[in-house]
Design a protein around this motif. Structure first.
Motif, PDB file in Angstrom:
ATOM      1  N   ASN A  31      -9.862   4.566   6.818  1.00 43.73           N
ATOM      2  CA  ASN A  31      -9.997   5.687   5.902  1.00 43.73           C
ATOM      3  C   ASN A  31      -8.874   5.728   4.871  1.00 43.73           C
ATOM      4  N   ALA A  32      -8.214   4.579   4.675  1.00 42.93           N
ATOM      5  CA  ALA A  32      -7.050   4.565   3.793  1.00 42.93           C
ATOM      6  C   ALA A  32      -7.435   4.951   2.382  1.00 42.93           C
ATOM      7  N   THR A  33      -6.574   5.708   1.759  1.00 40.76           N
ATOM      8  CA  THR A  33      -6.820   6.079   0.390  1.00 40.76           C
ATOM      9  C   THR A  33      -5.532   5.909  -0.403  1.00 40.76           C
ATOM     10  N   GLY A  34      -5.675   5.569  -1.652  1.00 35.94           N
ATOM     11  CA  GLY A  34      -4.484   5.407  -2.477  1.00 35.94           C
ATOM     12  C   GLY A  34      -3.962   6.747  -2.935  1.00 35.94           C
ATOM     13  N   TYR A  35      -2.694   6.796  -3.267  1.00 39.83           N
ATOM     14  CA  TYR A  35      -2.140   8.029  -3.810  1.00 39.83           C
ATOM     15  C   TYR A  35      -0.912   7.729  -4.652  1.00 39.83           C
ATOM     16  N   VAL A  36      -0.610   8.647  -5.536  1.00 40.26           N
ATOM     17  CA  VAL A  36       0.663   8.617  -6.252  1.00 40.26           C
ATOM     18  C   VAL A  36       1.478   9.765  -5.708  1.00 40.26           C
ATOM     19  N   SER A  37       2.664   9.486  -5.230  1.00 37.67           N
ATOM     20  CA  SER A  37       3.502  10.528  -4.659  1.00 37.67           C
ATOM     21  C   SER A  37       4.948  10.207  -5.010  1.00 37.67           C
ATOM     22  N   ASN A  38       5.879  10.795  -4.284  1.00 38.74           N
ATOM     23  CA  ASN A  38       7.256  10.348  -4.403  1.00 38.74           C
ATOM     24  C   ASN A  38       7.742   9.996  -2.997  1.00 38.74           C
ATOM     25  N   VAL A  39       8.970   9.489  -2.896  1.00 36.68           N
ATOM     26  CA  VAL A  39       9.467   9.038  -1.595  1.00 36.68           C
ATOM     27  C   VAL A  39       9.405  10.180  -0.573  1.00 36.68           C
ATOM     28  N   GLU A  40       9.763  11.374  -1.026  1.00 34.01           N
ATOM     29  CA  GLU A  40       9.726  12.514  -0.128  1.00 34.01           C
ATOM     30  C   GLU A  40       8.300  12.753   0.417  1.00 34.01           C
ATOM     31  N   GLY A  41       7.324  12.610  -0.458  1.00 30.55           N
ATOM     32  CA  GLY A  41       5.939  12.799  -0.039  1.00 30.55           C
ATOM     33  C   GLY A  41       5.510  11.745   0.977  1.00 30.55           C
ATOM     34  N   VAL A  42       5.978  10.504   0.780  1.00 30.67           N
ATOM     35  CA  VAL A  42       5.655   9.442   1.730  1.00 30.67           C
ATOM     36  C   VAL A  42       6.288   9.754   3.089  1.00 30.67           C
ATOM     37  N   MET A  43       7.527  10.271   3.065  1.00 29.99           N
ATOM     38  CA  MET A  43       8.203  10.638   4.325  1.00 29.99           C
ATOM     39  C   MET A  43       7.436  11.751   5.036  1.00 29.99           C
ATOM     40  N   GLN A  44       6.900  12.662   4.247  1.00 33.66           N
ATOM     41  CA  GLN A  44       6.108  13.750   4.826  1.00 33.66           C
ATOM     42  C   GLN A  44       4.897  13.181   5.574  1.00 33.66           C
ATOM     43  N   ARG A  45       4.308  12.142   4.989  1.00 35.88           N
ATOM     44  CA  ARG A  45       3.154  11.511   5.647  1.00 35.88           C
ATOM     45  C   ARG A  45       3.574  10.826   6.944  1.00 35.88           C
ATOM     46  N   PHE A  46       4.771  10.223   6.932  1.00 35.56           N
ATOM     47  CA  PHE A  46       5.271   9.643   8.179  1.00 35.56           C
ATOM     48  C   PHE A  46       5.467  10.732   9.230  1.00 35.56           C
ATOM     49  N   LEU A  47       6.036  11.860   8.809  1.00 32.24           N
ATOM     50  CA  LEU A  47       6.257  12.954   9.757  1.00 32.24           C
ATOM     51  C   LEU A  47       4.921  13.439  10.328  1.00 32.24           C
ATOM     52  N   ASP A  48       3.900  13.512   9.478  1.00 32.91           N
ATOM     53  CA  ASP A  48       2.575  13.925   9.948  1.00 32.91           C
ATOM     54  C   ASP A  48       2.064  12.976  11.035  1.00 32.91           C
ATOM     55  N   VAL A  49       2.240  11.674  10.792  1.00 32.59           N
ATOM     56  CA  VAL A  49       1.785  10.674  11.758  1.00 32.59           C
ATOM     57  C   VAL A  49       2.551  10.826  13.074  1.00 32.59           C
ATOM     58  N   ILE A  50       3.876  11.001  12.958  1.00 36.72           N
ATOM     59  CA  ILE A  50       4.707  11.136  14.162  1.00 36.72           C
ATOM     60  C   ILE A  50       4.299  12.374  14.960  1.00 36.72           C
ATOM     61  N   ARG A  51       4.064  13.484  14.254  1.00 32.95           N
ATOM     62  CA  ARG A  51       3.646  14.715  14.951  1.00 32.95           C
ATOM     63  C   ARG A  51       2.306  14.530  15.640  1.00 32.95           C
ATOM     64  N   CYS A  73     -20.659  14.474   2.852  1.00 35.53           N
ATOM     65  CA  CYS A  73     -19.674  14.857   3.862  1.00 35.53           C
ATOM     66  C   CYS A  73     -18.290  15.114   3.277  1.00 35.53           C
ATOM     67  N   GLY A  74     -18.115  14.846   1.982  1.00 36.05           N
ATOM     68  CA  GLY A  74     -16.820  15.150   1.376  1.00 36.05           C
ATOM     69  C   GLY A  74     -15.801  14.028   1.471  1.00 36.05           C
ATOM     70  N   TRP A  75     -16.192  12.888   2.069  1.00 33.40           N
ATOM     71  CA  TRP A  75     -15.266  11.759   2.146  1.00 33.40           C
ATOM     72  C   TRP A  75     -14.859  11.342   0.744  1.00 33.40           C
ATOM     73  N   ARG A  76     -13.602  11.017   0.561  1.00 31.32           N
ATOM     74  CA  ARG A  76     -13.184  10.485  -0.725  1.00 31.32           C
ATOM     75  C   ARG A  76     -12.072   9.463  -0.567  1.00 31.32           C
ATOM     76  N   GLN A  77     -12.033   8.569  -1.509  1.00 31.31           N
ATOM     77  CA  GLN A  77     -11.022   7.523  -1.480  1.00 31.31           C
ATOM     78  C   GLN A  77     -10.617   7.212  -2.908  1.00 31.31           C
ATOM     79  N   THR A  78      -9.334   7.225  -3.142  1.00 28.86           N
ATOM     80  CA  THR A  78      -8.833   6.972  -4.488  1.00 28.86           C
ATOM     81  C   THR A  78      -8.084   5.655  -4.507  1.00 28.86           C
ATOM     82  N   ASP A  79      -8.219   4.948  -5.601  1.00 30.66           N
ATOM     83  CA  ASP A  79      -7.430   3.739  -5.717  1.00 30.66           C
ATOM     84  C   ASP A  79      -6.973   3.531  -7.156  1.00 30.66           C
ATOM     85  N   PHE A  80      -6.005   2.647  -7.299  1.00 29.07           N
ATOM     86  CA  PHE A  80      -5.413   2.406  -8.605  1.00 29.07           C
ATOM     87  C   PHE A  80      -5.499   0.925  -8.916  1.00 29.07           C
TER      88      PHE A  80
END
Ligand SMILES: [Zn+2]
Length: 213
Positions: free
Chosen positions: A98-118, A44-51
């Motif tokens: 469905n939580a998955t780990g990621y490496v991003s920057n603060v801006e990318g994390v804010m983008q994810r918050f905006l996605d959730v809010i939308r 099904c294409g599910w994936r989860q990354t962790d560190f």
């Protein structure tokens, strides 16, 4: 790079024999050597990354006040067990099923918050017509709150913006904000008791997944 089949059914599509684990050792500046582990389902294409850091880490909270544009570029390592919050806006993202780990920057994390809010906004809009008048007033208030959250996040880094604090709470201690102004502290017992630890059923339910090399 190491690849192996995992004897668990896929947590999303339940198919057996389709889940693979890919792991490799990687180095992130300041975070240090760690094993990046990705589970993926061929069906099904599910994936989860962790560190998984090479050195044992203890449960911890990281926080940083975002009061300058430069801080938007700070790197963030967020593991699948990490809760991210913006206390000033009273919003947090928990590690869901469905939580998955990621490496991003603060801006990318804010983008994810905006996605959730939308997403919450869309849900509200979709149901508002079916509401009673008194419920509709509450929904309108919620819409205004969401609008303010989007504004506050969108203005981050601008000279006159109100600073927001980004907080990572990770019971497994695998998350980090890589910036000289970021601070780390231990989690309190109350926090440890209250925090979700992440995806379930978890291959990562313990701290010491040892992918065979
Ligand atoms: Zn699947």
């Amino acid at each position: 790079m190491n690849e192996q089949d995992i004897e668990i059914p896929c947590p999303v599509c339940s198919q057996s024999g389709k889940v693979k684990m890919i792991s490799h050792i990687d180095e992130i500046p300041y975070f240090g050597e760690h094993t990046q582990v990705t589970l993926l389902c061929d069906s099904c294409g599910w994936r989860q990354t962790d560190f998984i850091p090479a050195e044992g880490k203890k449960a911890g909270a990281w926080s940083m006040v975002i009061d300058a544009e430069e801080k938007l570029t700070a790197r963030v390592v967020r593991s699948s067990s990490c809760t991210v919050s913006l206390p000033e806006l009273d919003i947090q993202v928990n590690p869901g099923s469905n939580a998955t780990g990621y490496v991003s920057n603060v801006e990318g994390v804010m983008q994810r918050f905006l996605d959730v809010i939308r997403m919450i906004e869309r849900d509200l809009v979709a149901e508002v017509d079916a509401l009673e008048d008194n419920e509709r007033a509450t929904a309108t208030e919620h819409m205004a709150t969401l609008q303010n959250m989007k504004l506050a996040i969108g203005q981050l880094g601008e000279p006159k913006a109100n600073p927001l604090t980004i907080v990572l709470l990770d019971p497994h201690g695998h998350s980090m904000i890589l910036h000289p102004d970021a601070t780390e502290r231990d989690l309190t017992d109350e926090e440890l008791a209250a925090l979700p630890v992440g995806p379930d059923p978890a291959v990562f339910s313990t701290d010491d997944v040892e992918p065979s090399a």
